[in-house]
Motif scaffolding. Structure first.
Motif, PDB file in Angstrom:
ATOM      1  N   LEU A  30       0.823  -1.208   0.000  1.00 53.65           N
ATOM      2  CA  LEU A  30       0.000   0.000   0.000  1.00 53.65           C
ATOM      3  C   LEU A  30       0.857   1.258   0.000  1.00 53.65           C
ATOM      4  CD1 LEU A  30      -2.905  -0.639   2.552  1.00 53.65           C
ATOM      5  CD2 LEU A  30      -3.099  -0.333   0.087  1.00 53.65           C
ATOM      6  N   PHE A  31       2.011   1.190   0.707  1.00 53.72           N
ATOM      7  CA  PHE A  31       2.733   2.443   0.978  1.00 53.72           C
ATOM      8  C   PHE A  31       4.137   2.498   0.388  1.00 53.72           C
ATOM      9  CE2 PHE A  31      -0.282   1.968   4.557  1.00 53.72           C
ATOM     10  CZ  PHE A  31      -1.034   3.106   4.323  1.00 53.72           C
ATOM     11  N   SER A  32       4.381   1.750  -0.724  1.00 54.91           N
ATOM     12  CA  SER A  32       5.744   1.799  -1.254  1.00 54.91           C
ATOM     13  C   SER A  32       5.839   2.642  -2.515  1.00 54.91           C
ATOM     14  CB  SER A  32       6.263   0.393  -1.524  1.00 54.91           C
ATOM     15  OG  SER A  32       5.514  -0.200  -2.542  1.00 54.91           O
ATOM     16  N   GLY A  33       4.847   3.477  -2.782  1.00 55.83           N
ATOM     17  CA  GLY A  33       4.881   4.260  -4.020  1.00 55.83           C
ATOM     18  C   GLY A  33       4.696   3.308  -5.186  1.00 55.83           C
ATOM     19  N   THR A  34       5.524   3.432  -6.205  1.00 56.05           N
ATOM     20  CA  THR A  34       5.375   2.520  -7.331  1.00 56.05           C
ATOM     21  C   THR A  34       6.368   1.363  -7.261  1.00 56.05           C
ATOM     22  OG1 THR A  34       6.871   3.845  -8.672  1.00 56.05           O
ATOM     23  CG2 THR A  34       4.531   4.353  -8.856  1.00 56.05           C
ATOM     24  N   ARG A  35       7.163   1.306  -6.207  1.00 55.71           N
ATOM     25  CA  ARG A  35       8.081   0.162  -6.112  1.00 55.71           C
ATOM     26  C   ARG A  35       7.342  -1.002  -5.508  1.00 55.71           C
ATOM     27  NH1 ARG A  35      14.152   0.906  -4.046  1.00 55.71           N
ATOM     28  NH2 ARG A  35      14.233  -1.257  -4.701  1.00 55.71           N
ATOM     29  N   GLU A  36       7.492  -2.165  -6.108  1.00 54.32           N
ATOM     30  CA  GLU A  36       6.817  -3.301  -5.514  1.00 54.32           C
ATOM     31  C   GLU A  36       7.792  -4.424  -5.229  1.00 54.32           C
ATOM     32  OE1 GLU A  36       4.155  -5.186  -8.241  1.00 54.32           O
ATOM     33  OE2 GLU A  36       5.168  -4.231  -9.906  1.00 54.32           O
ATOM     34  N   ASP A  37       9.086  -4.142  -5.493  1.00 55.88           N
ATOM     35  CA  ASP A  37      10.064  -5.206  -5.296  1.00 55.88           C
ATOM     36  C   ASP A  37      10.637  -5.204  -3.885  1.00 55.88           C
ATOM     37  OD1 ASP A  37      11.104  -2.727  -5.835  1.00 55.88           O
ATOM     38  OD2 ASP A  37      12.957  -3.495  -6.714  1.00 55.88           O
ATOM     39  N   VAL A  38      10.221  -4.234  -3.072  1.00 54.58           N
ATOM     40  CA  VAL A  38      10.832  -4.134  -1.751  1.00 54.58           C
ATOM     41  C   VAL A  38       9.773  -3.655  -0.752  1.00 54.58           C
ATOM     42  CG1 VAL A  38      11.596  -1.764  -2.149  1.00 54.58           C
ATOM     43  CG2 VAL A  38      12.823  -3.188  -0.527  1.00 54.58           C
ATOM     44  N   ALA A  39       9.820  -4.232   0.458  1.00 53.39           N
ATOM     45  CA  ALA A  39       8.890  -3.787   1.496  1.00 53.39           C
ATOM     46  C   ALA A  39       9.246  -2.349   1.868  1.00 53.39           C
ATOM     47  CB  ALA A  39       8.992  -4.686   2.717  1.00 53.39           C
ATOM     48  N   PRO A  40       8.245  -1.489   2.051  1.00 55.92           N
ATOM     49  CA  PRO A  40       8.541  -0.069   2.218  1.00 55.92           C
ATOM     50  C   PRO A  40       9.284   0.278   3.509  1.00 55.92           C
ATOM     51  CG  PRO A  40       6.172  -0.471   2.347  1.00 55.92           C
ATOM     52  CD  PRO A  40       6.794  -1.725   1.872  1.00 55.92           C
ATOM     53  N   PHE A  41       9.105  -0.499   4.569  1.00 52.66           N
ATOM     54  CA  PHE A  41       9.757  -0.090   5.822  1.00 52.66           C
ATOM     55  C   PHE A  41      10.621  -1.201   6.396  1.00 52.66           C
ATOM     56  CE2 PHE A  41       6.408   2.978   5.383  1.00 52.66           C
ATOM     57  CZ  PHE A  41       7.054   4.144   5.730  1.00 52.66           C
ATOM     58  N   THR A  42      11.828  -0.810   6.806  1.00 52.82           N
ATOM     59  CA  THR A  42      12.770  -1.780   7.350  1.00 52.82           C
ATOM     60  C   THR A  42      12.691  -1.787   8.869  1.00 52.82           C
ATOM     61  OG1 THR A  42      14.410  -0.034   7.261  1.00 52.82           O
ATOM     62  CG2 THR A  42      14.430  -1.631   5.469  1.00 52.82           C
ATOM     63  N   VAL A  43      13.293  -2.823   9.470  1.00 59.16           N
ATOM     64  CA  VAL A  43      13.261  -2.948  10.932  1.00 59.16           C
ATOM     65  C   VAL A  43      14.128  -1.858  11.561  1.00 59.16           C
ATOM     66  CG1 VAL A  43      13.821  -4.457  12.862  1.00 59.16           C
ATOM     67  CG2 VAL A  43      12.862  -5.408  10.745  1.00 59.16           C
ATOM     68  N   ALA A  44      15.312  -1.695  10.986  1.00 58.16           N
ATOM     69  CA  ALA A  44      16.230  -0.686  11.530  1.00 58.16           C
ATOM     70  C   ALA A  44      16.440   0.393  10.482  1.00 58.16           C
ATOM     71  CB  ALA A  44      17.555  -1.347  11.874  1.00 58.16           C
ATOM     72  N   PRO A  45      16.663   1.611  10.942  1.00 56.33           N
ATOM     73  CA  PRO A  45      16.890   2.664   9.961  1.00 56.33           C
ATOM     74  C   PRO A  45      18.213   2.433   9.254  1.00 56.33           C
ATOM     75  CG  PRO A  45      17.330   3.473  12.165  1.00 56.33           C
ATOM     76  CD  PRO A  45      16.776   2.092  12.324  1.00 56.33           C
ATOM     77  N   SER A  46      18.198   2.674   7.945  1.00 54.57           N
ATOM     78  CA  SER A  46      19.457   2.483   7.223  1.00 54.57           C
ATOM     79  C   SER A  46      20.066   3.843   6.944  1.00 54.57           C
ATOM     80  CB  SER A  46      19.185   1.740   5.916  1.00 54.57           C
ATOM     81  OG  SER A  46      18.299   2.489   5.131  1.00 54.57           O
ATOM     82  N   ASP A  47      21.373   3.818   6.710  1.00 50.30           N
ATOM     83  CA  ASP A  47      22.029   5.037   6.262  1.00 50.30           C
ATOM     84  C   ASP A  47      21.642   5.254   4.812  1.00 50.30           C
ATOM     85  OD1 ASP A  47      23.209   5.247   8.699  1.00 50.30           O
ATOM     86  OD2 ASP A  47      25.014   4.140   8.084  1.00 50.30           O
ATOM     87  N   ALA A  48      21.993   6.429   4.289  1.00 54.72           N
ATOM     88  CA  ALA A  48      21.768   6.665   2.872  1.00 54.72           C
ATOM     89  C   ALA A  48      22.560   5.633   2.095  1.00 54.72           C
ATOM     90  CB  ALA A  48      22.212   8.066   2.494  1.00 54.72           C
ATOM     91  N   THR A  49      21.883   4.940   1.183  1.00 57.96           N
ATOM     92  CA  THR A  49      22.575   3.879   0.452  1.00 57.96           C
ATOM     93  C   THR A  49      22.338   4.009  -1.047  1.00 57.96           C
ATOM     94  OG1 THR A  49      20.642   2.532   0.913  1.00 57.96           O
ATOM     95  CG2 THR A  49      22.626   2.011   2.155  1.00 57.96           C
ATOM     96  N   ILE A  50      23.290   3.507  -1.783  1.00 58.17           N
ATOM     97  CA  ILE A  50      23.125   3.355  -3.234  1.00 58.17           C
ATOM     98  C   ILE A  50      23.252   1.868  -3.501  1.00 58.17           C
ATOM     99  CG2 ILE A  50      24.092   3.889  -5.489  1.00 58.17           C
ATOM    100  CD1 ILE A  50      25.206   6.476  -4.180  1.00 58.17           C
ATOM    101  N   ASP A  51      22.161   1.252  -3.980  1.00 55.52           N
ATOM    102  CA  ASP A  51      22.167  -0.192  -4.222  1.00 55.52           C
ATOM    103  C   ASP A  51      23.109  -0.520  -5.373  1.00 55.52           C
ATOM    104  OD1 ASP A  51      20.331  -0.413  -2.265  1.00 55.52           O
ATOM    105  OD2 ASP A  51      18.608  -0.778  -3.577  1.00 55.52           O
TER     106      ASP A  51
END
Lengths: 524, 462
Positions: free
Chosen positions: A132-153
């Motif tokens: 519901l809340f990931s915008g148009t991305r559907e390949d990843v769950a929108p919220f993680t357990v721990a906050p991540s740093d700024a990342t570039i996949d």
């Protein structure tokens, strides 16, 4: 006029044919219940029938689209209202734990952790195949357990790319929102020859450096996409050319819990009208929302505040509180004003009433001043901060610990803003209640943020209802127009049919009598 | 005047009445023969009366056998059969095209197109859905299949028309040689007393049949033969010579008709009426117009969908793929339209999204092509163009039908007029029969009376 036999015969046959063809037409209209059975029956009506059918087909589709977006929105609303309730619960826990003992607060912290987990699973709710809340991305769950740093996949390549060399991403992401960067090869070739375009929204729009929007790939393979994102291609010594339409993309995520993007899903609800029906996780759960509160950060801060009684044992951040620390620098005193004072009252462990005392807070009042006040309040005792950060009060004569005192922060002449019971060995906490009340304020803002989003859902639903009503009314008028254009008036046709039937019967009976009279009858 | 000459008179009368009865018999016999013109004996009194010499010798003879006809009506009827032939054939041909194009009852191209757009919309709601993707594929295949079948159906109508053209041309050649043969018979036969009546009937009927097939002008010569010309002046029949038409197929399998003019120039443009004229119009004007409409639909559909589809991203994030494959030659568009084989092999290659995230946006943009004014100089949508096409064929059939009713009524009227003048009426023939029979009986009575007179005369001698 001279009438010959073949004239009589021809005329009769022609008339019979004519009557039969009329009869046939009417009976066809009656049996199909339609007055337009082929385009030539009424070309204008035939065109209109097709146009109406097209309109109706489109409306059917729009209605289906609206049903889908409505159920999406109502799923969103349900989720939001659960989130609101959870924030309520969290707030209750926060308020109820002010001044509670360590065990209670630990328990409360565990409850908050449960709320965090439930909140995350709410935020990761899937509707159909999509979050519901990931915008148009559907390949990843929108919220993680721990906050991540700024990342570039790591970069990803499209399934049918020609390029067989390597590509790596690098850099530190400086963007404020989550983005998907894409590179599309527009003419094939090796590095230095192939041209490309790039996009910062996953390919929806491309860079436009008119008049030639296509860029030439640099020979060293390093393409900078902005916000610190860099892709480095290697065609392995010029052996792996790019193919036209090769696509490479990389997801960059700003620091925090949110992994989705800021794009909304939209759907056509009427001719030329697209409605956005989704809310992004960013606007509901992060500081990008209307309340400016990152809900997960707030809940985690609350939990930390409850779980650790050392929350205030720092001055302005990570520096441990010492006797020299100015009171006004200690966390929780952010609202400090010169009219505040610390108020001490209580009894010691022996049951002696501690003398009621106050300490006015000025710009130069230190923790040492407060400790001194506490010591003198117990008579001949010394208050100090132990190495584990806990407040310690010792009777100078007996060496026994004496602490059982209430410390409050008051405005001059006012009543106690908040009080806290201190027990022996308690961590040195100047005003946990104040800390908690900050979290509570944040939780209230979070609730407001949820409410704003709920209201937006309501607006969307109301808009959909209006459009749907319009479309349905239009569909009804199209239906009646279609019926008017194509359906036969059976009563009228039945009348006509019986008239034609009479004509046909008469024609037959005349045909049967044809040539029954001739001069031959009289030549006997 | 002698008594025996009375016997001659009686003999002439008997013969004349017998011939009149023969002619009546012929009329009755041919009551159902198409093109038969009723005949009448032209009785003529012979001899001269000369009372002075008592030598009156009056008698009767059949001078000629007249064909009773009205030259004006005959020529009107020829003209009308030409118009009716054209109108009948055109209506029939247009009806065939209407059968292909008319989907006002549903199930045709319009409906397939609606389903195609809806399938894109549905996919945009769930860009990952395997069911939605294969539903779209089957809608697209049905759509392209329907367009291809429209084109091939129109082609087969065109092939039928072409076949009919060569049939009609050979029938025309048949009539042409028949007329030139009859010309020979008529000019080769001496006399003008009705000996040629049957031949003239057949010649007139052959000409009328020829005119029902093609527009020609004819000139009657003094010797009774007729010359027939096409509207461009090329002769079909000149006296005893016949000049047959010939047919060749061009590269598009269209029939080209040539006269035997040595310049060998096609005469298609001169064939404007009669059945052949109608077939020519079908082949050269009407069918090509619809074929080009269908081609335009196919190429616009493919172009617009492909343009968008190429910028979209499929489930594997590929881009730049065409949705439809189609021949670049616009005249082959409809025949070659099909869904890209890459997509047929794997529906994941459908580019439903506008970005590498599965946003479904491209599918809804493609669905919005339904409202684009991409046809007819950007004035019509694909759907409205198609429904206008249905309206157009409906209009053509309806007006051909009205024209046909009108032409049929005119033909019936003229046929009745001709029948009124040249047709056989049993009543009339029966009354004539009585009349001639009475004449015959009276002549017999004359012989008997003469005999009695002779007897009386002989009695005087004995």
């Amino acid at each position: 006029m001279r009438i010959t036999d073949s004239m009589r015969f021809n005329t009769m046959v022609n008339n019979l044919n004519h009557t039969q063809s009329d009869y046939n037409e009417i009976s066809e209209a009656i049996s199909t219940q339609k007055k337009v059975n082929r385009a030539s029956d009424d070309p204008v009506a035939a065109t209109r029938i097709l146009d109406i059918r097209r309109g109706k087909a489109a409306i059917e589709q729009y209605k289906q689209n609206m049903d889908i977006s409505r159920s999406w929105i109502s799923a969103t609303e349900t989720t939001l209202s659960s989130a609101y309730d959870m924030l309520n619960t969290a707030m209750g826990i926060a308020l109820g734990s002010a001044g509670a003992d360590a065990a209670t607060r630990e328990n409360a912290a565990a409850n908050i952790q449960d709320i965090i987990d439930s909140m995350r699973s709410l935020a990761n709710t899937k509707w159909g195949d999509r979050y519901l809340f990931s915008g148009t991305r559907e390949d990843v769950a929108p919220f993680t357990v721990a906050p991540s740093d700024a990342t570039i996949d790591p970069p990803q390549a499209a399934g049918s790319n020609t390029f067989a060399g390597t590509v790596v991403s690098s850099g530190a992401y400086t963007g404020g929102t989550n983005k998907t960067y894409a590179v599309k090869i527009t003419s094939d070739g090796l590095l230095g020859a192939a041209t490309y375009k790039f996009s910062t929204d996953g390919g929806r729009t491309w860079n436009t450096n008119a008049p030639a929007p296509d860029l030439v790939t640099p020979a060293n393979g390093v393409i900078s996409l902005g916000d610190g994102v860099t892709l480095t291609f290697d065609d392995v010594s010029g052996t792996n050319p790019f193919g036209e339409n090769d696509v490479f993309y990389v997801n960059a995520t700003a620091a925090g819990y949110y992994q989705g993007n800021d794009e909304n899903l939209s759907i056509p609800v009427n001719r030329g009208t697209n409605d956005e029906y989704s809310l992004t996780g960013a606007e509901v759960f992060t500081a990008a929302g209307a309340g400016g509160v990152d809900i997960f950060r707030t809940l985690h801060a609350l939990k930390d505040a409850l779980a650790s009684d050392a929350i205030a044992n720092t001055a302005g951040g990570s520096t441990p509180v010492t006797a020299a620390t100015l009171l006004k620098d200690i966390d929780g005193y952010t609202g400090y004003s010169n009219t505040d004072y610390v108020h001490l009252e209580g009894t010691d462990t022996s049951g002696n009433v501690v003398s009621d005392d106050t300490l006015a807070i000025t710009d130069t009042t230190t923790v040492g001043d407060l400790l001194g006040k506490i010591g003198s309040a117990f008579g001949n005792a010394t208050a100090s901060i132990a190495s584990d950060g806990k407040l310690k009060v010792v009777d100078n004569t007996s060496g026994a610990s004496l602490l059982a005192v209430t410390i409050g922060i008051r405005n001059m002449g006012g009543s106690s803003d908040s009080t806290l019971q201190f027990n022996e060995g308690q961590t040195f906490i100047i005003d946990q209640a104040k800390v908690l009340s900050d979290q509570v304020a944040d939780l209230q803002k979070a609730q407001k943020q949820i409410l704003v989003n709920q209201a937006e859902c309501g607006t969307k639903t109301a808009h959909l209802d209006i459009v749907k009503n319009n479309v349905t009314a239009f569909n009804e008028s199209l239906s009646s127009l279609l019926s008017e254009t194509q359906d036969a008036n059976i009563t009228e046709l039945a009348m006509k049919l019986s008239m034609k039937e009479i004509a046909l019967k008469t024609s037959y009976s005349i045909a049967a009598k044809l040539n029954s009279t001739s001069i031959l009858d009289f030549l006997r | 005047m002698s008594i025996t000459s009375l016997l001659s008179t009686a003999r002439d009368t008997l013969l004349a009445n017998q011939m009149a009865i023969d002619i009546t018999g012929a009329n009755v016999a041919n009551i159902g023969t198409p093109g038969y013109t009723r005949q009448r004996p032209a009785l003529q009194s012979t001899g001269g009366g000369n009372t002075g010499s008592a030598g009156t010798q009056l008698s009767v003879t059949v001078d000629r056998i007249d064909r009773i006809f009205d030259r004006y009506i005959e020529s009107q009827l020829g003209e009308q059969r030409q118009n009716s032939g054209y109108s009948d054939t055109l209506l029939q041909g247009l009806n065939n095209i209407q059968l292909i194009l008319d989907d006002s009852q549903g199930g045709g191209l319009n409906e397939q197109l609606n389903k195609f757009w809806s399938a894109w919309d549905t996919l945009s709601n769930n860009p990952d859905g395997i069911v939605e993707r294969s539903a779209l594929l089957s809608a697209a295949e049905n759509l392209s299949g329907t367009i291809v079948s429209y084109k091939s159906d129109l082609d087969s109508v065109s092939a039928n028309v072409s076949q009919n053209i060569s049939d009609i041309v050979s029938q025309i050649n048949d009539k042409v040689s028949q007329i030139s043969y009859l010309n020979g018979q008529i000019t080769g036969m001496a006399g003008d007393k009705g000996e040629k009546n049957a031949l003239l009937d057949r010649q007139a009927e052959a000409l009328k049949e020829l005119r029902s097939m093609v527009n020609v002008t004819s000139i009657e010569n003094a010797d009774g033969s007729i010359n027939v010309y096409l509207s461009n002046g090329d002769p079909l029949v000149q006296g005893l010579e016949s000049h047959p038409l010939s047919v060749e197929l061009d590269v598009n399998a269209r029939s080209i008709v040539y006269s035997d003019n040595p310049t060998h120039v096609p005469v298609n443009s001169s064939l404007t009426s009669g059945k052949l004229g109608a077939y020519m119009e079908m082949q050269d004007t009407i069918i090509p117009a619809y074929v080009s409409d269908i081609n335009e639909v196919a190429s616009t559909l493919a172009t617009r969908v492909n343009e968008l589809h190429r910028t979209g991203f499929d489930a594997f994030k590929n881009t730049g793929l065409d949705f439809f494959t189609i021949d670049a030659d616009p005249t082959k568009a409809a025949a070659t339209l099909s869904v890209n084989s890459v997509i047929v092999a794997d529906t994941n290659r459908i580019a439903a999204s506008a970005s590498v995230t599965q946003d479904g946006e491209m599918a809804s943009r493609i669905a919005a092509v339904r409202d684009e004014l991409s046809m007819n100089g950007n004035k019509a949508t694909l759907n409205s163009f198609l429904s206008a096409m249905v309206g157009q064929i409906g209009q053509q059939v309806a007006s051909a039908k009205r024209d046909n009713e009108h032409q049929t009524a005119l033909l019936n009227n003229l046929t009745n007029q001709r029948e009124s003048i040249s047709g056989v009426s049993i009543d009339e023939e029966m009354i004539n029969l009585i009349k001639y029979q009475m004449g015959y009986s009276a002549a017999g009575k004359l012989v008997m009376t003469t005999n009695d007179m002779l007897d009386t005369l002989m009695g005087l001698l004995s």
